[in-house]
Enzyme design. Structure first.
Site, PDB file in Angstrom:
ATOM      1  N   PRO A  15     -28.866   7.673 -45.864  1.00 13.24           N
ATOM      2  CA  PRO A  15     -28.785   9.203 -46.730  1.00 13.24           C
ATOM      3  C   PRO A  15     -30.029   8.794 -47.654  1.00 13.24           C
ATOM      4  O   PRO A  15     -28.724   9.612 -48.941  1.00 13.24           O
ATOM      5  CB  PRO A  15     -27.432   9.831 -46.779  1.00 13.24           C
ATOM      6  CG  PRO A  15     -26.524   9.063 -46.473  1.00 13.24           C
ATOM      7  CD  PRO A  15     -26.584   7.729 -46.069  1.00 13.24           C
ATOM      8  N   CYS A  16     -30.471   8.884 -48.112  1.00 12.99           N
ATOM      9  CA  CYS A  16     -31.348   8.415 -49.494  1.00 12.99           C
ATOM     10  C   CYS A  16     -31.750   9.587 -49.953  1.00 12.99           C
ATOM     11  O   CYS A  16     -31.968  10.451 -51.402  1.00 12.99           O
ATOM     12  CB  CYS A  16     -32.175   7.332 -49.538  1.00 12.99           C
ATOM     13  SG  CYS A  16     -33.579   7.355 -48.257  1.00 12.99           S
ATOM     14  N   HIS A  17     -31.713  10.704 -48.852  1.00 11.51           N
ATOM     15  CA  HIS A  17     -32.321  11.620 -48.624  1.00 11.51           C
ATOM     16  C   HIS A  17     -31.142  12.799 -49.812  1.00 11.51           C
ATOM     17  O   HIS A  17     -30.942  13.940 -49.989  1.00 11.51           O
ATOM     18  CB  HIS A  17     -33.141  12.991 -48.151  1.00 11.51           C
ATOM     19  CG  HIS A  17     -31.949  12.425 -46.885  1.00 11.51           C
ATOM     20  ND1 HIS A  17     -31.716  11.671 -46.245  1.00 11.51           N
ATOM     21  CD2 HIS A  17     -31.087  13.804 -46.344  1.00 11.51           C
ATOM     22  CE1 HIS A  17     -30.180  12.094 -45.321  1.00 11.51           C
ATOM     23  NE2 HIS A  17     -29.556  13.303 -45.540  1.00 11.51           N
TER      24      HIS A  17
END
Lengths: 256, 171
Positions: free
Chosen positions: A159-161
């Protein structure tokens, strides 16, 4: 007798079905397989091999995904039927219910460390880039963290977001631009407006009067506190000066 | 490792048609044929990575793969006899081409189904000798049987095939 033998000979002229060799190579672990999955984010192309999921992208077509994979990952890729259960594991991963295995072999140790750390950020929470840098032991490498996240080959799943700028700007997003990043965070329950209002006011941490603990504003711990019991801080020294200690879960600062 | 992988890819590309054809003749349908062929190559791969380079180089690939494939079929049909496929309706296949090919394919599938109905010892011998066109010596090697036994089994198998023809003539 002769015609039977002639017929049998024709049976030997049969060709293997299209894609057979590629499927064998994929099973031998010499190529990755991929399929498109319907998810909460819409259709997502997902590649996997025996080590785990190796890439994901919301591509427009198989051709686009294959080209991106070739350029970015550089291994062979074969369209395939997903193994039983992969679809539900993908669903669980995106909903934060279960963790799946990833293949990050092609990446530098630094990028791998960044992505593994990113996996620890719970759904519904966000962290600044500098937090990742400090947690993996390279506190000065904030920009490098940004680069590693921008080249995340498995967005959504890793989850780089959930990593945003500390000034509240959402920042760019390899998985479909800033808008997509906002949408996914909202979907996960992050109150973006509140977060950005705080950031704009320069308030990075939130403390709870009763516990004397300060957290990142999206941290789960302390969410039960009443609104009037929250206090906000601009930085770590301000919080510490007020007698607050950093949260052990979201670790807004090194626990002394 | 890299060398083995390249050798294996060559092996697959060089022999995939032959081994798929073998699977089709031994199992009588394309679905099982693909499974057999895949298993054959995967077993070959697992063996290859343990072999010394000289051994890989000196391998008689064709005979070796046939031997593996025969064993794969023997192991899977134990307790799972080839289906007596409905002779007219072979499974629909999304990959069929023009009508001519469809006709040809249907004929081939029907033939494969008939061969697959032979008792295993005749089927193996007939298929290796007359579908794959191995020499008697090679067939004997692949099956682990004496040449005389192979010859007798081929003969009886062919006889059964002709007798089992339901009077359509030998197409």
């Amino acid at each position: 007798m002769a015609t039977v033998m002639f017929d049998l000979k024709r049976l030997g002229d049969v060709k293997a079905p299209p894609g057979f060799a590629e499927r064998v190579l994929a099973q031998a672990g010499m190529a990755d397989s991929y399929a498109v999955f319907e998810t909460v984010l819409g259709p997502v192309y997902v590649a996997w091999n025996r080590l785990g999921v190796s890439a994901a992208m919301r591509s427009k077509s198989s051709a686009e995904f294959e080209q991106w994979f070739r350029e970015d990952i550089g291994r062979r890729l074969v369209q395939a039927d997903p193994p039983a259960g992969l679809a539900s594991r993908i669903e669980d991963q995106l909903q934060g219910k279960r963790r799946m295995q990833f293949d990050l072999r092609g990446l530098t140790p630094f990028s791998q460390a960044v992505l593994r750390k990113t996996l620890e950020i719970p759904r519904g929470q966000v962290r600044p880039y500098g937090w990742i840098a400090r947690e993996i032991g390279h506190p000065a490498a904030v920009r490098a963290v940004g680069t590693a996240l921008a080249n995340n080959p498995i967005p959504y799943f890793i989850p780089c977001h959930r990593v945003i700028r500390s000034d509240g700007v959402i920042g760019n997003y390899g998985g479909g631009g800033p808008e997509a990043k906002k949408n996914i965070l909202t979907l996960e329950g992050v109150q973006l407006k509140r977060l950005q209002d705080l950031a704009r006011a320069g308030l990075r941490y939130e403390g709870v009067r009763s516990t004397r603990v300060f957290c990142f504003p999206t941290c789960y711990h302390g969410r039960a506190a009443r609104q009037e019991n929250f206090v906000f801080f601009h930085d770590e020294s301000e919080a510490r000066a007020a007698g607050y200690r950093p949260c052990k879960h979201c670790r807004p600062a090194e626990v002394a | 490792m890299e060398v083995t992988e390249r050798a294996f890819e060559r092996l697959v590309r060089d022999h995939q048609d032959r081994i798929f054809a073998l699977g089709l003749a031994l199992t009588g349908n394309r679905h099982d044929a693909e499974e057999v062929a895949q298993d054959t190559f995967l077993r070959a791969y697992r063996a290859l990575v343990t072999y010394a380079p000289e051994r890989v180089r000196d391998l008689k690939q064709k005979a070796w793969l046939h031997q593996i494939a025969v064993n794969v079929v023997r192991n899977r049909v134990r307790g799972n006899r080839p289906r007596l496929v409905e002779l007219n309706g072979s499974e629909p296949d999304a990959r069929t081409g023009p009508e001519e090919d469809v006709m040809r394919k249907a004929e081939i599938d029907e033939l494969a189904a008939r061969v697959a109905c032979l008792p295993p010892r005749y089927r193996e011998a007939v298929v290796l000798r007359h579908v794959q066109e191995l020499s008697y010596a090679e067939v004997a090697d692949a099956l682990g049987q004496p040449v005389g036994t192979v010859k007798a089994n081929v003969h009886r198998g062919l006889k059964l095939l002709r007798g089992d023809d339901h009077g359509d003539g030998d197409v």
